[in-house]
Design a protein around this motif. Structure first.
Motif, mmCIF file in Angstrom:
data_model
loop_
_atom_site.group_PDB
_atom_site.id
_atom_site.type_symbol
_atom_site.label_atom_id
_atom_site.label_comp_id
_atom_site.label_asym_id
_atom_site.label_seq_id
_atom_site.Cartn_x
_atom_site.Cartn_y
_atom_site.Cartn_z
ATOM 1 N N THR A 50 0.826 -1.208 0.000
ATOM 2 C CA THR A 50 0.000 0.000 0.000
ATOM 3 C C THR A 50 0.858 1.255 0.000
ATOM 4 N N PHE A 51 1.911 1.239 0.803
ATOM 5 C CA PHE A 51 2.780 2.406 0.878
ATOM 6 C C PHE A 51 3.482 2.656 -0.455
ATOM 7 N N THR A 52 3.966 1.597 -1.090
ATOM 8 C CA THR A 52 4.629 1.757 -2.389
ATOM 9 C C THR A 52 3.687 2.360 -3.415
ATOM 10 N N ALA A 53 2.442 1.866 -3.437
ATOM 11 C CA ALA A 53 1.464 2.411 -4.377
ATOM 12 C C ALA A 53 1.148 3.868 -4.058
ATOM 13 N N ALA A 54 1.017 4.201 -2.770
ATOM 14 C CA ALA A 54 0.694 5.574 -2.388
ATOM 15 C C ALA A 54 1.843 6.523 -2.673
ATOM 16 N N SER A 55 3.070 6.064 -2.470
ATOM 17 C CA SER A 55 4.224 6.944 -2.688
ATOM 18 C C SER A 55 4.452 7.233 -4.162
ATOM 19 N N ASP A 56 3.924 6.377 -5.035
ATOM 20 C CA ASP A 56 4.049 6.621 -6.475
ATOM 21 C C ASP A 56 3.033 7.647 -6.968
ATOM 22 N N GLY A 57 2.012 7.932 -6.153
ATOM 23 C CA GLY A 57 0.973 8.876 -6.556
ATOM 24 C C GLY A 57 1.375 10.314 -6.296
ATOM 25 N N ARG A 58 0.568 11.221 -6.796
ATOM 26 C CA ARG A 58 0.837 12.651 -6.616
ATOM 27 C C ARG A 58 -0.420 13.379 -6.157
ATOM 28 N N ILE A 59 -1.274 12.687 -5.421
ATOM 29 C CA ILE A 59 -2.558 13.261 -5.028
ATOM 30 C C ILE A 59 -2.535 13.585 -3.539
ATOM 31 N N ALA A 105 -4.198 -6.380 36.543
ATOM 32 C CA ALA A 105 -3.110 -5.415 36.348
ATOM 33 C C ALA A 105 -3.508 -4.385 35.299
ATOM 34 N N ALA A 106 -2.970 -3.191 35.443
ATOM 35 C CA ALA A 106 -3.141 -2.137 34.453
ATOM 36 C C ALA A 106 -1.755 -1.802 33.908
ATOM 37 N N HIS A 107 -1.519 -2.104 32.674
ATOM 38 C CA HIS A 107 -0.185 -1.953 32.085
ATOM 39 C C HIS A 107 -0.057 -0.581 31.422
ATOM 40 N N SER A 108 1.099 -0.019 31.531
ATOM 41 C CA SER A 108 1.392 1.263 30.900
ATOM 42 C C SER A 108 2.607 1.107 30.000
ATOM 43 N N ILE A 109 2.520 1.701 28.833
ATOM 44 C CA ILE A 109 3.628 1.675 27.875
ATOM 45 C C ILE A 109 3.881 3.094 27.397
ATOM 46 N N GLY A 110 5.033 3.292 26.807
ATOM 47 C CA GLY A 110 5.335 4.530 26.122
ATOM 48 C C GLY A 110 5.406 4.257 24.632
ATOM 49 N N VAL A 111 5.170 5.284 23.833
ATOM 50 C CA VAL A 111 5.189 5.118 22.382
ATOM 51 C C VAL A 111 6.025 6.224 21.763
ATOM 52 N N ALA A 112 7.063 5.846 21.041
ATOM 53 C CA ALA A 112 7.852 6.785 20.255
ATOM 54 C C ALA A 112 7.324 6.768 18.821
ATOM 55 N N ILE A 113 7.218 7.945 18.217
ATOM 56 C CA ILE A 113 6.613 8.061 16.887
ATOM 57 C C ILE A 113 7.456 8.971 16.017
ATOM 58 N N GLY A 114 7.730 8.519 14.809
ATOM 59 C CA GLY A 114 8.357 9.354 13.798
ATOM 60 C C GLY A 114 7.455 9.442 12.598
ATOM 61 N N LEU A 115 7.456 10.582 11.919
ATOM 62 C CA LEU A 115 6.569 10.740 10.764
ATOM 63 C C LEU A 115 7.307 11.374 9.601
ATOM 64 N N SER A 116 6.747 11.160 8.425
ATOM 65 C CA SER A 116 7.271 11.772 7.207
ATOM 66 C C SER A 116 6.092 12.039 6.285
ATOM 67 N N LEU A 117 6.093 13.208 5.660
ATOM 68 C CA LEU A 117 5.026 13.574 4.731
ATOM 69 C C LEU A 117 5.478 13.314 3.296
ATOM 70 N N PHE A 118 4.542 12.898 2.481
ATOM 71 C CA PHE A 118 4.868 12.689 1.062
ATOM 72 C C PHE A 118 3.629 12.990 0.226
ATOM 73 N N PRO A 119 3.812 13.443 -1.026
ATOM 74 C CA PRO A 119 5.080 13.564 -1.763
ATOM 75 C C PRO A 119 5.816 14.876 -1.526
ATOM 76 N N GLN A 120 5.340 15.734 -0.613
ATOM 77 C CA GLN A 120 5.997 17.018 -0.388
ATOM 78 C C GLN A 120 7.463 16.860 -0.014
ATOM 79 N N GLU A 121 7.789 15.824 0.773
ATOM 80 C CA GLU A 121 9.163 15.607 1.200
ATOM 81 C C GLU A 121 9.874 14.571 0.339
ATOM 82 N N GLY A 122 9.273 14.253 -0.813
ATOM 83 C CA GLY A 122 9.877 13.291 -1.720
ATOM 84 C C GLY A 122 8.898 12.191 -2.082
ATOM 85 N N ALA A 123 9.190 11.519 -3.178
ATOM 86 C CA ALA A 123 8.301 10.464 -3.652
ATOM 87 C C ALA A 123 8.992 9.114 -3.693
ATOM 88 N N ASP A 124 10.241 9.047 -3.254
ATOM 89 C CA ASP A 124 10.945 7.769 -3.227
ATOM 90 C C ASP A 124 10.583 7.024 -1.945
#
Length: 269
Positions: free
Chosen positions: A112-121, A208-227
């Motif tokens: 899905t990501f490969t198909a979406a990254s090839d688009g320009r919409i 028990a009530a479990h707690s976790i942490g979540v690290a998140i990184g993001l990237s926008l496309f195609p504004q930041e590239g289409a590869d």
């Protein structure tokens, strides 16, 4: 049509032809009975009537047998088709979905990501997520508890981004999220904080009530590239920066769920 279908079709045609011939013969006999009745041949009339009755019963019985067999064949065909559809659906699920959480698997995400990254919409975003504290839950409470945590996190992420966007589990405690037609960088940042907030809420499992942490990184496309590879590399770099900031105690957690505009989770198209 397969060979079995063609064979059944030929058998049906033969049965119809036989029924037509027997019907024609019955009509001829009835005509003969009428003629003999007019001629006053009573003995011959009785014989012809008995023959006609026997032939009629034979035709009815034959058609009844054929009808029962045909219904049986149709039922078997329906059962076979339903079984084939069920197996195909199961195979599709195995091919595209993570068997534990029910969200997309790595292969589905990559396709899905490969198909979406090839688009320009529009503007799209890919988020890479990694859980902190998950190994401790596995080690302390067992893998069953860890599996339940993964299921809950997957459901929360899907609820946060909406059903028209793609949540996937890449393996272990790593997730990736594709959001289509996001408003822009500010909306992506707000959605990132929303996903973090939802995923980090306590997860009750048993007593028990479990707690976790979540690290998140993001990237926008195609504004930041289409590869595709470059887009994922940027998202991974952002993920590790976020992890380092959290480990250094520099990341901030809001006390309430951050607001997200409608554009941030809008439907594609």
């Amino acid at each position: 049509m397969d060979q079995d279908g063609m064979r059944r079709r030929r058998m049906m045609d033969r049965a119809i032809l036989a029924a037509a011939l027997l019907t024609a013969l019955l009509v001829a006999l009835v005509f003969d009975i009428v003629v003999k009745e007019e001629e006053g041949n009573t003995a011959g009339l009785m014989i012809e009537m008995n023959e006609a009755l026997g032939l009629a019963l034979l035709i009815v019985f034959g058609l009844l047998v054929y009808g029962v067999r045909r219904l049986r064949d149709q039922r078997r065909e329906l059962e076979a088709r339903l079984q084939a559809e069920t197996e195909a659906k199961r195979a599709l699920q195995l091919a595209l979905l993570d068997p534990l959480t029910g969200v997309a698997n790595r292969r589905h995400f990559q396709d899905t990501f490969t198909a979406a990254s090839d688009g320009r919409i529009g503007t799209n975003a890919v988020f890479m997520l990694d859980m902190d504290g998950f190994k401790a839950i596995n080690d302390t409470y067992g893998h069953a508890a860890g599996d339940e945590v993964l299921k809950v996190v997957a459901l929360r992420l899907q609820a946060a981004v909406g059903r028209h966007n793609l949540v996937s589990r890449l393996g272990g405690d790593e997730f990736a999220v594709l959001v289509f037609n996001i408003g822009g960088e500010s909306d992506a940042e707000r959605l990132k904080q929303r996903m973090r907030y939802e995923a980090e809420q306590p997860i009750p499992i048993g007593r028990a009530a479990h707690s976790i942490g979540v690290a998140i990184g993001l990237s926008l496309f195609p504004q930041e590239g289409a590869d595709a590879a470059a887009i994922l590399a940027r998202a991974d770099e952002a993920l590790y920066r976020d992890k380092r900031m959290r480990q250094a105690g520099l990341s901030r957690r809001g006390a309430t769920a951050p607001e997200v505009t409608d554009e941030a989770c809008s439907e594609p198209g």
